[in-house]
Write a protein that holds these residues in place. Structure first.
Motif, PDB file in Angstrom:
ATOM      1  N   ALA A 164      -5.418  -6.593  -4.073  1.00 16.41           N
ATOM      2  CA  ALA A 164      -6.374  -5.969  -3.177  1.00 16.41           C
ATOM      3  C   ALA A 164      -7.630  -5.523  -4.094  1.00 16.41           C
ATOM      4  CB  ALA A 164      -5.855  -5.044  -2.169  1.00 16.41           C
ATOM      5  N   ASP A 165      -7.261  -4.818  -5.052  1.00 24.69           N
ATOM      6  CA  ASP A 165      -8.270  -4.118  -5.899  1.00 24.69           C
ATOM      7  C   ASP A 165      -9.098  -5.226  -6.397  1.00 24.69           C
ATOM      8  OD1 ASP A 165      -7.728  -1.593  -5.450  1.00 24.69           O
ATOM      9  OD2 ASP A 165      -6.757  -1.183  -7.489  1.00 24.69           O
ATOM     10  N   GLN A 213       0.678  -6.100  -5.006  1.00 25.49           N
ATOM     11  CA  GLN A 213      -0.111  -6.401  -3.899  1.00 25.49           C
ATOM     12  C   GLN A 213      -1.503  -5.524  -4.009  1.00 25.49           C
ATOM     13  OE1 GLN A 213       2.831  -5.785  -0.665  1.00 25.49           O
ATOM     14  NE2 GLN A 213       2.595  -7.759  -0.073  1.00 25.49           N
ATOM     15  N   GLU A 214      -1.073  -4.026  -4.255  1.00 25.25           N
ATOM     16  CA  GLU A 214      -2.329  -3.277  -4.208  1.00 25.25           C
ATOM     17  C   GLU A 214      -3.493  -3.809  -5.410  1.00 25.25           C
ATOM     18  OE1 GLU A 214      -2.938   1.380  -4.605  1.00 25.25           O
ATOM     19  OE2 GLU A 214      -1.316   0.527  -3.332  1.00 25.25           O
ATOM     20  N   ASN A 215      -2.730  -4.442  -6.606  1.00 27.06           N
ATOM     21  CA  ASN A 215      -3.699  -4.889  -7.591  1.00 27.06           C
ATOM     22  C   ASN A 215      -4.554  -6.023  -7.188  1.00 27.06           C
ATOM     23  OD1 ASN A 215      -3.009  -3.153  -9.554  1.00 27.06           O
ATOM     24  ND2 ASN A 215      -1.148  -4.524 -10.604  1.00 27.06           N
ATOM     25  N   ARG A 259      -5.195  -1.002   1.254  1.00 24.71           N
ATOM     26  CA  ARG A 259      -4.699   0.404   0.727  1.00 24.71           C
ATOM     27  C   ARG A 259      -4.056   1.246   2.022  1.00 24.71           C
ATOM     28  NH1 ARG A 259      -7.926   3.227  -3.686  1.00 24.71           N
ATOM     29  NH2 ARG A 259      -9.811   2.610  -2.203  1.00 24.71           N
ATOM     30  N   PRO A 313       2.981   1.241   2.741  1.00 22.91           N
ATOM     31  CA  PRO A 313       2.144   0.950   1.621  1.00 22.91           C
ATOM     32  C   PRO A 313       2.472  -0.294   0.875  1.00 22.91           C
ATOM     33  CG  PRO A 313       2.989   2.911   1.681  1.00 22.91           C
ATOM     34  CD  PRO A 313       3.761   2.204   2.835  1.00 22.91           C
ATOM     35  N   LEU A 314       1.302  -1.068   0.397  1.00 25.67           N
ATOM     36  CA  LEU A 314       1.664  -2.331  -0.230  1.00 25.67           C
ATOM     37  C   LEU A 314       2.393  -1.986  -1.697  1.00 25.67           C
ATOM     38  CD1 LEU A 314      -2.226  -3.525  -0.350  1.00 25.67           C
ATOM     39  CD2 LEU A 314      -0.352  -4.167   1.267  1.00 25.67           C
TER      40      LEU A 314
END
Lengths: 910, 229
Positions: A712-713, A708-710, A698, A703-704
């Motif tokens: 990573a989560d 992509q952030e999903n 993150r 920033p993603l």
């Protein structure tokens, strides 16, 4: 503060005294109501005392009381609990006996057992009632009992001498002396006679005739004196033992102790009884010895057995006993006395017909050998010798059949042997002097003495002299002697022959004794050697059965206890008829039982407990081919030594096993620990990295994107879940291996609730939480980390299995059972029916097909943790309001918080 | 950026963990020096003049606790410990040796940065000697020794007040039971952990709105307490 060495009491002595006092405290107390004769009111006095105690609230039971039809006495029995007697079948009669097992099972504080000297009907556990009483005392029950003076073993013959009636029910003096209290019940002779006349003392018909002779005034006075004296002796003893206790250090009274000689003739019991009485009066140790000379060894077995019974009587009366072997009794006895520093010797008077000019009496020979030793000669007792004993003696003197045939044969051979020098001499006579032919005869005598012993050798001597005279002395073939010088030859020949036979026979005997002794010590040595190698109990059993069986020519079995201390008999070959009940008795009490002992002597086998330093390791059952073997003290002693060796070997084997198991356990624990720590490190570290790296995505620049952030989560959450799973698995493994040691601390329960709620706050973000804690909860002792896990797991479960927006209620309240009850309840769908218990099992989940993650270890861990805290955990469905999980923790007593702490710090703060 | 960049020394043997800790710290403009062994960690800490040291307790050539003891011999710089779960005794040992705070693996970036910021703030605040402190709704006046909650005076016993000032003076730091007992009751009461628990419960009831779900006086289970301002 250093105390000088010599003023300090010996710690071992103190310990021994403490242990003795402890054993005394556990043992029941024995009170004996002691009287001069029947009818003095012993039973009456005993019942009065018992009633009083019963009214004071003591648990008193009447074991057995003989009222002899006396109304006053029977009236006293009313209101007391009476133990029903045991009925025994004996030769078609039904006999009523005291029920020992029922008494022990009933366990009253105090039991009344009348007639201490009573002999039990055969088939009872012990032959004598006093042995029943002994067992009652050993199991911690107090006993009141009664006894007449005539039943005391050491006074038995004296009373018999006074009254002319000998009773056969006797009580060993040692038992009487060990009684905690003796109460003398005494009335003057006239009053007793008066009561008798007034009809207050009744007797059974068969005893009436005897009692008429018995209850003569002279008798009663004498008996009363005896009873009073005996009681006085006991009081004196009490004073002595009190003094000894006060001073702790016991004076070794060797100087005063004495030796009692047991002779081969009937009536030896009398000397033994006198010695026992004297020992009691002087309060000293005493020793009884029997010397077995070559002549005595040839006695028939019935007489030897009687002698051994006398030795046993001495043992029962408290003597140390020994059987010595030697060719000459007086010198052996003196030697023994000197080696033990004994300066007084007691012996029975010899029969006068044996005393003559060339054969001084036993006493005179003792006196000649040791002028410094005090001698005490006890009068002969022909008067009291029973007809049975005399008959036994006479029969014995005639000789018994078995060996006499063999003896006759040896005499015949000895006679025949004389023909050899006669024949050889006839051939040689032309070439040799008759004087040299004599040598051939002497050689024959020597050979016969070596092979057959003294008797045949004497015969050979006499025959030799006669044949020499008849065949070789001129005029030949006649007994006439022409040359007077041959008379000297005959005399010398006779003398030399007799001396040779005497010496050789003595040597033979000594050699045999020596070889016996050597055999014994070799057996012991070999047994010890054989027992030193086995590493398994079975090998010890096999070695023992084999070796003892061979040495004692006996049937042997070894019984070992199982884990519940019950003896198990595992026969090696064909099973022997072992009585497991007797064996168990011997094991439990660590006392010998069965043949040759006081307990169940009717048994075929002798049961010896195997006493090792730490505990009794089993029982050795033995049945020698000849039962006499068990009576010979030397043999018994050797058997005891063997038993001790076996016990030590079994103990050694036991500890070898313990050591091996400990080693294996240590090894496997070490392995498990290293495996666990390797696992926990190797699994957790990459998971921690994975979690952290996913999280750090993150921060990446630029920033993603949202997608992509999903991802990573998702990675991060998966890693977190995985990490939780690994933790659960490792925790479960730790708890199950018993490795987790609780870090118990006194703490407020509120605190652990707070931290559990904090650690689950993200998971419970969408739920409503209600906390209901009792404000007055005391401090509770628990492991905060583990209980926090329980609470977190329960809260997490609630979050997992209820829809968002549900309410989770957490409560804690003390219960009446001195426990803290903690509940975690939700208003979700509740638990699947019938699964309330199963969900606590490992790898079980509420809904198998659900999408919720986890493998179902959480609740299993909760249960393990709560149970480690001595609590309970359970789950239930509550009607219409979901599931409720509850667990309890013991409350205990929290430590006091000293007031002074607040004050102290107050002072410091100002 | 005229302010000099803060310097951190990271002693950790696992490369991947070093990597994300470094990424996280650099995102907050820290300069990070890495060391994978205890020995190298000591050298780095001695030469780089760090503002913060992060130490893993399990190092290949020794325990992180030894490193902390060594550092505390000559420096008061903030030290944060990284430790595995279920290692409460290790944590207590590290804290007693002088560490300021700890993080249990696995931990996230947010958690790490929050602890780092708190440690740094504490260092800057140290020695400032503020006359009064605010903890949520509670106002503590250190000069007049008065405590008010939403303007209402609260009576504290001397022990409770002493406990509170101890917490305030180390706000954000984890204090072990042993440390609290030693500071408040003296060295002879170091083992009497239940004293600290009882008085902490009293203090919570007086200061917190819901003592079962405290917002400021936080329990670090099995380790001790932390005051969160």
């Amino acid at each position: 503060m250093a105390t000088p060495q010599r003023e300090r009491p010996d710690p071992d002595a103190l310990l021994a005294q403490l242990q003795q006092e402890e054993a005394q405290a556990r043992r029941g107390k024995l009170r004996i109501y002691f009287g001069a004769s029947a009818g003095v009111g012993k039973t009456y006095a005993m019942l009065c005392a018992a009633r009083k105690l019963s009214e004071e609230g003591r648990d008193v039971v009447v074991g057995v009381v003989e009222t002899h039809g006396r109304g006053e006495t029977a009236a006293l029995l009313e209101g007391l609990a009476v133990l029903p007697p045991k009925e025994l079948e004996y030769k078609g009669n039904r006999l009523k006996e005291f029920d020992l097992d029922a008494a022990i099972a009933r366990r009253p504080q105090l039991i009344l057992v009348d007639e201490l000297a009573h002999t039990n009907a055969s088939g009872s556990r012990h032959p004598k009632r006093w042995q029943d009483v002994e067992e009652l005392l050993a199991s911690g029950i107090d006993v009141f009992t009664t006894l007449n003076v005539q039943h005391l073993e050491s006074l038995n013959d004296v009373v018999g001498g006074i009254t002319g009636i000998r009773v056969w029910e006797t009580l060993p003096d040692t038992f009487f002396d060990r009684a905690d209290e003796v109460i003398l019940v005494d009335i003057p002779a006239d009053e007793l006679l008066g009561r008798l006349k007034a009809g207050k003392v009744y007797f059974a018909e068969q005893a009436e005739r005897a009692s008429k002779n018995f209850f003569r005034k002279g008798n009663l006075i004498a008996l009363r004196e005896l009873a009073l004296r005996r009681t006085a002796d006991r009081v004196e003893e009490d004073v002595q033992s009190y003094r000894a206790k006060q001073a702790i250090e016991r004076v070794w009274k060797t100087e005063a102790s004495f030796l009692c000689c047991i002779g081969p003739r009937p009536g030896g019991d009398r000397a033994v009884r006198s010695a026992a009485r004297l020992a009691t009066q002087l309060n000293v140790d005493w020793t009884a010895v029997y010397v077995e000379t070559p002549a005595l060894q040839k006695l028939p077995s019935a007489r030897r057995e009687r002698i051994l019974r006398t030795v046993k009587l001495a043992h029962d009366l408290g003597a140390n006993t020994a059987i010595l072997s030697g060719s000459d009794a007086p010198s052996t006895i003196i030697e023994y006395a000197r080696s033990r520093n004994i300066s007084k010797i007691i012996f029975g008077r010899s029969h006068s017909n044996r005393v003559s000019f060339w054969r001084p009496s036993f006493g005179a020979r003792l006196a000649a050998l040791a002028p410094d030793v005090d001698l005490l000669e006890i009068g002969r007792s022909d008067a009291v010798t029973t007809p049975q004993e005399r008959e036994e003696y006479e029969v014995a003197s005639v000789g018994d059949d078995g060996k006499s045939a063999q003896r006759l044969l040896s005499y015949a051979i000895a006679a025949a042997a004389c023909a050899i020098p006669t024949l050889a001499g006839s051939v040689l006579l032309p070439y040799f002097d008759p004087a040299n032919i004599v040598m051939l005869f002497l050689l024959t005598v020597a050979v016969v003495a070596v092979i057959f012993g003294r008797g045949p050798a004497v015969l050979a001597t006499v025959l030799g002299v006669i044949s020499f005279d008849f065949f070789f002395v001129p005029p030949r073939l006649s007994f006439v002697v022409s040359d007077i010088q041959y008379v000297l030859t005959f005399a010398v020949m006779l003398a030399v022959g007799l001396i040779i036979s005497q010496l050789t026979a003595g040597l033979r005997y000594q050699a045999r004794i020596a070889s016996h002794r050597e055999e014994r010590s070799r057996a012991l040595y070999e047994f010890a050697r054989d027992l030193s190698s086995p590493l398994r109990a079975e090998d010890v059993v096999a070695t023992t059965a084999d070796f003892i069986g061979r040495t004692f020519r006996a049937k042997v079995a070894l019984l070992l206890p199982d884990s519940t201390d019950h003896l198990v008999y595992a026969p090696l070959r064909s099973p022997l008829p072992i009585d497991l009940g007797t064996a168990q008795w011997a094991f439990d009490r660590s006392q010998p039982a069965g043949a040759g002992t006081d307990t169940l002597p009717g048994n075929e086998y002798l049961y010896l407990p195997l006493r090792a330093p730490m505990r009794t390791r089993g029982v050795l059952a033995i049945r020698p081919d000849s039962r006499r073997l068990l009576l010979v003290p030397e043999q018994r002693r050797q058997l005891d030594t063997f038993a001790a060796l076996v016990a030590i070997a079994l103990e050694r084997v036991h500890y070898v096993e313990v050591a091996q198991q400990a080693l294996i356990k240590m090894e496997s624990e070490r392995l498990r620990n290293s495996l666990l720590s390797a696992l926990s490190h190797d699994l957790r570290t990459p998971l921690a990295a994975l979690f952290g790296l996913a999280d750090s995505l993150r921060l990446s620049k630029p920033p993603l994107s949202a997608q992509q952030e999903n991802i990573a989560d998702a990675i991060r959450e998966a890693a977190r879940g995985m990490s939780a799973l690994v933790n659960n698995l490792l925790d479960m493994a730790r708890i199950q291996s018993g490795e987790v040691r609780l870090n118990l601390q006194w703490q407020p329960f509120e605190e652990v609730v707070g931290s559990a709620l904090k650690s689950t706050q993200t998971i419970l973000a969408n739920h409503r939480i209600e906390v209901d804690l009792d404000r007055q909860l005391p401090l509770i002792q628990f492991d905060a980390v583990l209980i926090e896990r329980v609470l977190s797991n329960l809260l997490e479960n609630a979050a997992k299995y209820t829809p968002a927006g549900s309410t989770v209620r957490l409560g804690a309240t003390p219960t009446n059972d001195h426990e803290l009850l903690v509940t975690v309840a939700d208003n979700g769908p509740g638990l699947p029916k019938g699964q309330e218990e199963a969900i606590f099992d490992k790898f079980t989940r509420g809904a198998r097909e659900s999408a919720t993650s986890g493998v179902g270890l959480g609740l299993a861990i909760c249960r393990a943790i709560v149970e480690a805290h001595n609590g309970k955990i359970w789950a239930e469905s509550v009607a219409e309001s979901g599931a409720r999980f509850s667990f309890t923790l013991p409350l205990g007593t929290p430590p006091e918080l000293p007031k002074s702490i607040e004050e102290q710090s107050q002072a410091a703060a100002v | 950026m005229s302010e000099p960049q803060p310097v951190a020394v990271l002693v950790e043997d696992e490369r991947q963990i070093r990597r994300f800790v470094r990424t996280a710290l650099e995102s907050e403009s820290w300069i990070v020096f890495e060391a994978e062994t205890l020995k190298k960690g000591l050298t780095e800490a001695g030469t780089r003049k760090p503002d913060l040291v992060i130490v893993d307790l399990g190092l290949p050539d020794g325990s992180g606790v030894d490193l902390i003891r060594e550092l505390r011999g000559w420096s008061q710089m903030p030290i944060i410990v990284l430790s595995a779960r279920a290692g409460e005794t290790d944590k207590v040992e590290a804290l007693d040796a002088g560490a300021d705070d700890y993080l249990t693996k696995p931990f996230g970036v947010g958690e790490l940065l929050a602890r780092v910021r708190a440690a740094l703030r504490r260092r800057l605040a140290a020695g400032a000697g503020k006359p009064s402190v605010r903890i949520g709704d509670v106002e503590v006046d250190l000069t007049t020794r008065t405590v008010r909650k939403r303007g209402e005076a609260i009576h504290l016993t001397p022990i409770e007040y002493r406990l509170l000032t101890l917490l305030i003076s180390s706000a954000g730091r984890v204090l072990t039971h042993r440390h609290i007992c030693r500071e408040v009751w003296g060295p002879s009461h170091e083992q009497s952990a239940h004293y600290s628990r009882i008085y902490m419960a009293h203090l919570r009831r007086k200061l917190e709105d819901d003592p079962a779900r405290p917002k400021h006086i936080l329990t670090e289970t099995g380790v001790g307490y932390r005051l969160s301002i």
